[in-house]
Design an enzyme around this catalytic site. Structure first.
Site, short mmCIF file in Angstrom:
data_model
loop_
_atom_site.label_atom_id
_atom_site.label_comp_id
_atom_site.label_asym_id
_atom_site.label_seq_id
_atom_site.Cartn_x
_atom_site.Cartn_y
_atom_site.Cartn_z
N SER A 1 0.83 -1.19 0.00
CA SER A 1 0.00 0.00 0.00
C SER A 1 0.88 1.26 0.00
O SER A 1 1.62 1.49 -0.95
CB SER A 1 -0.98 -0.03 1.17
OG SER A 1 -2.03 0.88 0.98
N ASP B 1 -9.05 -5.35 -5.71
CA ASP B 1 -8.71 -4.28 -4.75
C ASP B 1 -9.76 -3.18 -4.86
O ASP B 1 -9.92 -2.55 -5.91
CB ASP B 1 -7.32 -3.73 -5.05
CG ASP B 1 -6.78 -2.81 -3.97
OD1 ASP B 1 -7.59 -2.24 -3.21
OD2 ASP B 1 -5.55 -2.65 -3.90
N HIS C 1 -7.56 -5.57 -1.26
CA HIS C 1 -6.37 -4.80 -0.90
C HIS C 1 -5.43 -5.59 0.02
O HIS C 1 -4.22 -5.51 -0.10
CB HIS C 1 -6.77 -3.48 -0.25
CG HIS C 1 -5.63 -2.54 -0.05
ND1 HIS C 1 -4.95 -1.97 -1.12
CD2 HIS C 1 -5.04 -2.06 1.06
CE1 HIS C 1 -3.99 -1.20 -0.65
NE2 HIS C 1 -4.02 -1.23 0.66
#
Length: 147
Positions: free
Chosen positions: A10, A88, A122
Protein backbone atom coordinates in the site's frame (compact mmCIF):
# COMPACT_ATOMS: atom_id res chain seq x y z
CA UNK A 1 24.64 -2.59 -3.39
CA UNK A 2 24.13 -5.70 -5.48
CA UNK A 3 21.87 -7.52 -3.01
CA UNK A 4 19.95 -4.82 -1.18
CA UNK A 5 16.16 -4.71 -1.70
CA UNK A 6 13.25 -2.63 -0.44
CA UNK A 7 9.56 -3.40 -0.33
CA UNK A 8 6.19 -2.51 1.06
CA UNK A 9 2.42 -2.82 0.86
CA UNK A 10 0.00 0.00 0.00
CA UNK A 11 1.71 3.23 1.12
CA UNK A 12 4.90 1.19 1.56
CA UNK A 13 4.64 0.17 -2.09
CA UNK A 14 4.29 3.83 -3.08
CA UNK A 15 7.39 4.65 -1.02
CA UNK A 16 9.28 1.70 -2.55
CA UNK A 17 8.57 3.08 -6.03
CA UNK A 18 9.80 6.51 -4.97
CA UNK A 19 13.00 5.10 -3.47
CA UNK A 20 13.75 3.22 -6.68
CA UNK A 21 12.89 6.29 -8.78
CA UNK A 22 15.09 8.72 -6.87
CA UNK A 23 18.06 6.65 -5.66
CA UNK A 24 20.41 3.92 -6.84
CA UNK A 25 20.63 2.35 -3.39
CA UNK A 26 18.59 -0.77 -4.12
CA UNK A 27 19.10 -3.64 -6.54
CA UNK A 28 15.42 -4.56 -6.36
CA UNK A 29 12.06 -3.63 -4.97
CA UNK A 30 8.77 -5.34 -4.22
CA UNK A 31 5.59 -3.27 -4.25
CA UNK A 32 2.24 -4.75 -3.23
CA UNK A 33 -1.09 -3.01 -3.88
CA UNK A 34 0.37 0.45 -4.33
CA UNK A 35 -0.68 3.82 -5.71
CA UNK A 36 1.67 5.08 -8.39
CA UNK A 37 -0.33 7.83 -10.08
CA UNK A 38 -1.84 10.36 -7.67
CA UNK A 39 -3.74 12.06 -10.48
CA UNK A 40 -6.12 9.08 -10.38
CA UNK A 41 -7.28 10.29 -6.94
CA UNK A 42 -7.91 13.93 -7.90
CA UNK A 43 -9.82 15.10 -4.83
CA UNK A 44 -7.18 14.15 -2.21
CA UNK A 45 -4.72 11.47 -1.10
CA UNK A 46 -3.08 10.49 2.20
CA UNK A 47 -2.74 13.75 4.16
CA UNK A 48 -3.02 15.96 1.06
CA UNK A 49 -6.43 17.60 1.37
CA UNK A 50 -6.15 19.86 -1.67
CA UNK A 51 -7.53 18.70 -4.99
CA UNK A 52 -5.40 18.27 -8.10
CA UNK A 53 -6.74 21.61 -9.34
CA UNK A 54 -5.37 23.35 -6.25
CA UNK A 55 -2.05 21.49 -6.08
CA UNK A 56 -1.22 20.09 -9.49
CA UNK A 57 2.55 20.15 -8.93
CA UNK A 58 2.17 18.15 -5.73
CA UNK A 59 0.12 15.45 -7.48
CA UNK A 60 2.70 15.19 -10.26
CA UNK A 61 5.70 15.19 -7.90
CA UNK A 62 4.12 12.57 -5.65
CA UNK A 63 3.36 10.18 -8.53
CA UNK A 64 6.09 7.58 -9.15
CA UNK A 65 4.61 7.08 -12.62
CA UNK A 66 5.76 10.56 -13.53
CA UNK A 67 9.37 9.68 -12.65
CA UNK A 68 9.75 6.48 -14.69
CA UNK A 69 12.01 8.10 -17.29
CA UNK A 70 14.29 9.48 -14.55
CA UNK A 71 14.24 6.04 -12.90
CA UNK A 72 15.34 4.40 -16.16
CA UNK A 73 18.27 6.80 -16.60
CA UNK A 74 19.93 6.23 -13.23
CA UNK A 75 23.43 4.77 -13.00
CA UNK A 76 21.99 1.64 -11.34
CA UNK A 77 18.36 0.77 -11.97
CA UNK A 78 16.70 -1.50 -9.40
CA UNK A 79 14.22 -4.00 -10.78
CA UNK A 80 10.66 -4.01 -9.45
CA UNK A 81 8.15 -6.77 -8.68
CA UNK A 82 4.56 -5.53 -8.47
CA UNK A 83 1.84 -7.63 -6.82
CA UNK A 84 -1.80 -6.55 -6.71
CA UNK A 85 -5.14 -8.04 -5.73
CA UNK A 86 -7.47 -8.31 -8.72
CA UNK A 87 -10.46 -7.09 -6.67
CA UNK A 88 -8.71 -4.28 -4.75
CA UNK A 89 -11.55 -1.96 -3.75
CA UNK A 90 -9.42 0.75 -2.15
CA UNK A 91 -10.16 3.89 -4.17
CA UNK A 92 -6.49 4.92 -4.18
CA UNK A 93 -5.10 1.53 -5.14
CA UNK A 94 -7.31 0.03 -7.81
CA UNK A 95 -5.40 -2.65 -9.81
CA UNK A 96 -5.14 -0.15 -12.68
CA UNK A 97 -2.46 1.63 -10.62
CA UNK A 98 -0.08 -1.35 -10.88
CA UNK A 99 -1.09 -2.19 -14.45
CA UNK A 100 -0.31 1.30 -15.74
CA UNK A 101 2.89 1.62 -13.73
CA UNK A 102 4.08 -1.77 -14.98
CA UNK A 103 3.37 -0.73 -18.59
CA UNK A 104 5.46 2.41 -18.11
CA UNK A 105 8.31 0.49 -16.49
CA UNK A 106 8.40 -1.96 -19.40
CA UNK A 107 8.21 0.87 -21.96
CA UNK A 108 11.36 2.39 -20.45
CA UNK A 109 13.18 -0.95 -20.28
CA UNK A 110 13.09 -1.38 -16.50
CA UNK A 111 13.16 -5.02 -15.45
CA UNK A 112 9.82 -5.64 -13.80
CA UNK A 113 7.12 -8.22 -13.24
CA UNK A 114 3.40 -7.80 -12.50
CA UNK A 115 1.51 -10.47 -10.58
CA UNK A 116 -2.26 -10.15 -10.22
CA UNK A 117 -3.77 -12.29 -7.45
CA UNK A 118 -7.23 -13.53 -8.52
CA UNK A 119 -10.19 -12.63 -6.28
CA UNK A 120 -7.98 -10.77 -3.78
CA UNK A 121 -8.76 -7.35 -2.38
CA UNK A 122 -6.37 -4.80 -0.90
CA UNK A 123 -5.23 -7.21 1.80
CA UNK A 124 -4.66 -10.75 0.61
CA UNK A 125 -6.46 -13.49 2.55
CA UNK A 126 -6.55 -16.80 0.68
CA UNK A 127 -3.85 -19.24 1.72
CA UNK A 128 -3.05 -19.90 -1.94
CA UNK A 129 -2.57 -16.19 -2.63
CA UNK A 130 -0.33 -15.68 0.38
CA UNK A 131 1.79 -18.67 -0.54
CA UNK A 132 1.98 -17.51 -4.16
CA UNK A 133 2.96 -13.99 -3.04
CA UNK A 134 5.68 -15.42 -0.79
CA UNK A 135 6.99 -17.61 -3.62
CA UNK A 136 7.06 -14.67 -6.07
CA UNK A 137 8.94 -12.52 -3.56
CA UNK A 138 11.43 -15.26 -2.75
CA UNK A 139 12.14 -15.94 -6.43
CA UNK A 140 12.54 -12.21 -7.10
CA UNK A 141 15.04 -11.84 -4.27
CA UNK A 142 16.87 -15.08 -5.16
CA UNK A 143 17.67 -13.52 -8.54
CA UNK A 144 19.93 -11.05 -6.69
CA UNK A 145 22.21 -13.86 -5.53
CA UNK A 146 25.54 -14.34 -7.21
CA UNK A 147 25.50 -17.28 -9.67
Amino acid sequence: PKRCAVGGHSYGSFMTAHLLSHTSLFAAGIGRSGAFNRTLTPMSFQSEDRSIWEAQDTYITMSPLMHVKKYSLQEKVGKLLLIHGEADENSGTYPMQSERYFAALKAFGIESRLVILPHERHSYRAKESILHMAWEQEEWLKSLEDP
